[in-house]
Design a protein around this motif. Structure first.
Motif, PDB file in Angstrom:
ATOM      1  N   LYS A   1       5.146  10.113   5.603  1.00 19.58           N
ATOM      2  CA  LYS A   1       6.173  10.101   6.652  1.00 19.58           C
ATOM      3  C   LYS A   1       6.260  11.427   7.398  1.00 19.58           C
ATOM      4  CE  LYS A   1       6.751   6.184   6.507  1.00 19.58           C
ATOM      5  NZ  LYS A   1       6.387   5.542   7.776  1.00 19.58           N
ATOM      6  N   THR A   2       5.110  11.931   7.824  1.00 21.65           N
ATOM      7  CA  THR A   2       5.094  13.236   8.508  1.00 21.65           C
ATOM      8  C   THR A   2       5.889  13.203   9.816  1.00 21.65           C
ATOM      9  OG1 THR A   2       2.977  12.602   9.470  1.00 21.65           O
ATOM     10  CG2 THR A   2       2.897  13.997   7.511  1.00 21.65           C
ATOM     11  N   ARG A   3       6.068  11.995  10.377  1.00 17.42           N
ATOM     12  CA  ARG A   3       6.842  11.932  11.620  1.00 17.42           C
ATOM     13  C   ARG A   3       8.332  12.192  11.388  1.00 17.42           C
ATOM     14  NH1 ARG A   3       4.130   6.369  13.577  1.00 17.42           N
ATOM     15  NH2 ARG A   3       3.471   6.354  11.389  1.00 17.42           N
TER      16      ARG A   3
ATOM     17  N   SER B   1       5.534  -0.058   2.847  1.00 12.32           N
ATOM     18  CA  SER B   1       6.602   0.487   1.994  1.00 12.32           C
ATOM     19  C   SER B   1       7.760   1.068   2.800  1.00 12.32           C
ATOM     20  CB  SER B   1       6.028   1.579   1.093  1.00 12.32           C
ATOM     21  OG  SER B   1       5.539   2.636   1.892  1.00 12.32           O
TER      22      SER B   1
ATOM     23  N   PRO C   1       0.858  -1.189   0.000  1.00 11.47           N
ATOM     24  CA  PRO C   1       0.000   0.000   0.000  1.00 11.47           C
ATOM     25  C   PRO C   1       0.891   1.236   0.000  1.00 11.47           C
ATOM     26  CG  PRO C   1       0.063  -0.955   2.200  1.00 11.47           C
ATOM     27  CD  PRO C   1       0.866  -1.867   1.305  1.00 11.47           C
TER      28      PRO C   1
ATOM     29  N   ARG D   1       0.903   5.725  -0.222  1.00 13.71           N
ATOM     30  CA  ARG D   1       0.327   7.068  -0.387  1.00 13.71           C
ATOM     31  C   ARG D   1       1.496   8.026  -0.633  1.00 13.71           C
ATOM     32  NH1 ARG D   1      -0.561  10.993   3.370  1.00 13.71           N
ATOM     33  NH2 ARG D   1      -0.159   9.521   5.051  1.00 13.71           N
TER      34      ARG D   1
HETATM   35  N1  LIG Z   1      -3.266   2.788  -0.111  1.00 11.30           N
HETATM   36  C1  LIG Z   1      -2.980   3.593   0.933  1.00 11.30           C
HETATM   37  N2  LIG Z   1      -1.798   3.412   1.577  1.00 11.30           N
HETATM   38  C2  LIG Z   1      -1.502   4.229   2.622  1.00 11.30           C
HETATM   39  C3  LIG Z   1      -2.368   5.249   3.062  1.00 11.30           C
HETATM   40  N3  LIG Z   1      -1.775   5.879   4.119  1.00 11.30           N
HETATM   41  C4  LIG Z   1      -0.591   5.280   4.320  1.00 11.30           C
HETATM   42  N4  LIG Z   1      -0.412   4.286   3.417  1.00 11.30           N
HETATM   43  C5  LIG Z   1       0.720   3.370   3.315  1.00 11.30           C
HETATM   44  O1  LIG Z   1       0.668   2.534   4.473  1.00 11.30           O
HETATM   45  C6  LIG Z   1       1.966   2.223   4.923  1.00 11.30           C
HETATM   46  C7  LIG Z   1       2.161   2.618   6.380  1.00 11.30           C
HETATM   47  O2  LIG Z   1       1.997   3.992   6.475  1.00 11.30           O
HETATM   48  P1  LIG Z   1       2.485   4.846   7.719  1.00 11.30           P
HETATM   49  O3  LIG Z   1       3.629   4.275   8.444  1.00 11.30           O
HETATM   50  O4  LIG Z   1       1.270   5.184   8.525  1.00 11.30           O
HETATM   51  O5  LIG Z   1       3.075   6.026   6.840  1.00 11.30           O
HETATM   52  P2  LIG Z   1       2.671   7.515   6.604  1.00 11.30           P
HETATM   53  O6  LIG Z   1       1.192   7.748   6.694  1.00 11.30           O
HETATM   54  O7  LIG Z   1       3.336   7.902   5.329  1.00 11.30           O
HETATM   55  O8  LIG Z   1       3.481   8.172   7.820  1.00 11.30           O
HETATM   56  P3  LIG Z   1       3.084   9.231   8.963  1.00 11.30           P
HETATM   57  O9  LIG Z   1       2.609  10.471   8.263  1.00 11.30           O
HETATM   58  O10 LIG Z   1       4.388   9.471   9.683  1.00 11.30           O
HETATM   59  O11 LIG Z   1       2.039   8.557   9.822  1.00 11.30           O
HETATM   60  C8  LIG Z   1       2.925   2.919   3.958  1.00 11.30           C
HETATM   61  O12 LIG Z   1       3.260   1.966   2.962  1.00 11.30           O
HETATM   62  C9  LIG Z   1       2.083   4.040   3.390  1.00 11.30           C
HETATM   63  O13 LIG Z   1       2.507   4.489   2.103  1.00 11.30           O
HETATM   64  C10 LIG Z   1      -3.618   5.425   2.356  1.00 11.30           C
HETATM   65  O14 LIG Z   1      -4.437   6.297   2.674  1.00 11.30           O
HETATM   66  N5  LIG Z   1      -3.863   4.561   1.319  1.00 11.30           N
END
Ligand SMILES: Nc1nc2c(ncn2[C@@H]2O[C@H](COP(=O)(O)OP(=O)(O)OP(=O)(O)O)[C@@H](O)[C@H]2O)c(=O)[nH]1
Ligand SMILES: C[C@H](OP(=O)(O)O)C(=O)O
Length: 212
Positions: A14-16, A90, A7, A9
């Motif tokens: 990676k706002t953290r 990812s 998955p 986005r």
């Molecule tokens: N398809 C899809 N993938 C998502 C979405 N939000 C996050 N992901 C993916 O899910 C995985 C885990 O995401 P997180 O660790 O929460 O990453 P993030 O939202 O980019 O990071 P933060 O902003 O730091 O929370 C990563 O592969 C992201 O690209 C979404 O709305 N849709």
């Protein structure tokens, strides 16, 4: 063939990591980590699918566009296939083909890798019929509960490489210590370096202005 579904986005990810990388840099860094993960899933002989909120083209994977949240996109994908699905985030640039193969060879219905802090980093679903994902919050225990409720056997995988997701600045150290991939090269080019201060390993960058 197992579908490795990543998955993704691409916008403002990676706002953290905002304390060390600007939005544009975070977007490029997320793509670099994605590229490392795609390399790994292809080496493990999976058919790699990028389950993406936008129509982007990335080498080594076919893109399936679903402008949906993480859970909604994955659950729709699971409902549309009969093949085994290996879901991998990812942000796991330390993952290796061996660690992936170890998971997809499980004798259980489901294999799951916990992330630190309650999350879930990867899930192998042998038969997508009876399983759905529930990410965010304490997703690791939520996934175990789904298996219990559906009568699915589950193997919890103990893997340093798959458990290490890159969410926060402190996590970047692991890339310098344990990876040779694109994400490491990207950080090095930005001038991010590993440092040891007062006996603690960390990373620093002199050039970055804090993102507002
Ligand atoms: N398809 C899809 N993938 C998502 C979405 N939000 C996050 N992901 C993916 O899910 C995985 C885990 O995401 P997180 O660790 O929460 O990453 P993030 O939202 O980019 O990071 P933060 O902003 O730091 O929370 C990563 O592969 C992201 O690209 C979404 O709305 N849709
Ligand atoms: C998506 C979420 O990731 P984290 O924010 O815990 O890295 C989870 O694993 O449930």
């Amino acid at each position: 063939m197992v579908h490795a579904v990543i998955p993704f986005r691409p916008t403002n990810p990676k706002t953290r990591l905002s304390c060390i990388l600007s939005q544009e840099e975070r977007e490029k860094f997320a793509l670099a980590m994605l590229s490392d993960v795609i390399c790994t899933t292809n080496s493990a002989c999976c058919r790699t699918v990028l389950l993406c909120t936008e129509d982007i083209s990335v080498e080594g994977a076919e893109t399936v566009v679903k402008p949906l949240g993480l859970n909604e996109a994955l659950n729709e994908y699971l409902s549309e296939t009969d093949d085994s699905v290996f879901i991998i985030m990812s942000d796991l640039p330390l993952a290796t083909a061996e660690s992936v193969i170890g998971m997809v060879k499980t004798g259980s219905d489901i294999a799951v890798v916990p992330g630190r802090g309650g999350g879930t980093n990867a899930i192998f679903v042998k038969n997508p019929d009876k399983f759905h994902v529930d990410f965010y919050g304490a997703s690791f225990s939520d996934h175990l509960n789904i298996c219990r409720d559906e009568g699915l056997t589950v193997e919890v995988i103990d893997s340093f490489r798959l458990s290490t997701d890159i969410d926060e600045k402190e996590d970047l150290v692991e890339i310098f210590l344990h990876s040779e991939g694109e994400s490491r090269g990207f950080l090095e080019n930005l001038g991010v370096k590993m440092s040891v201060e007062k006996g603690r390993v960390g990373v620093h960058r002199h050039t970055h202005k804090e993102a507002s």
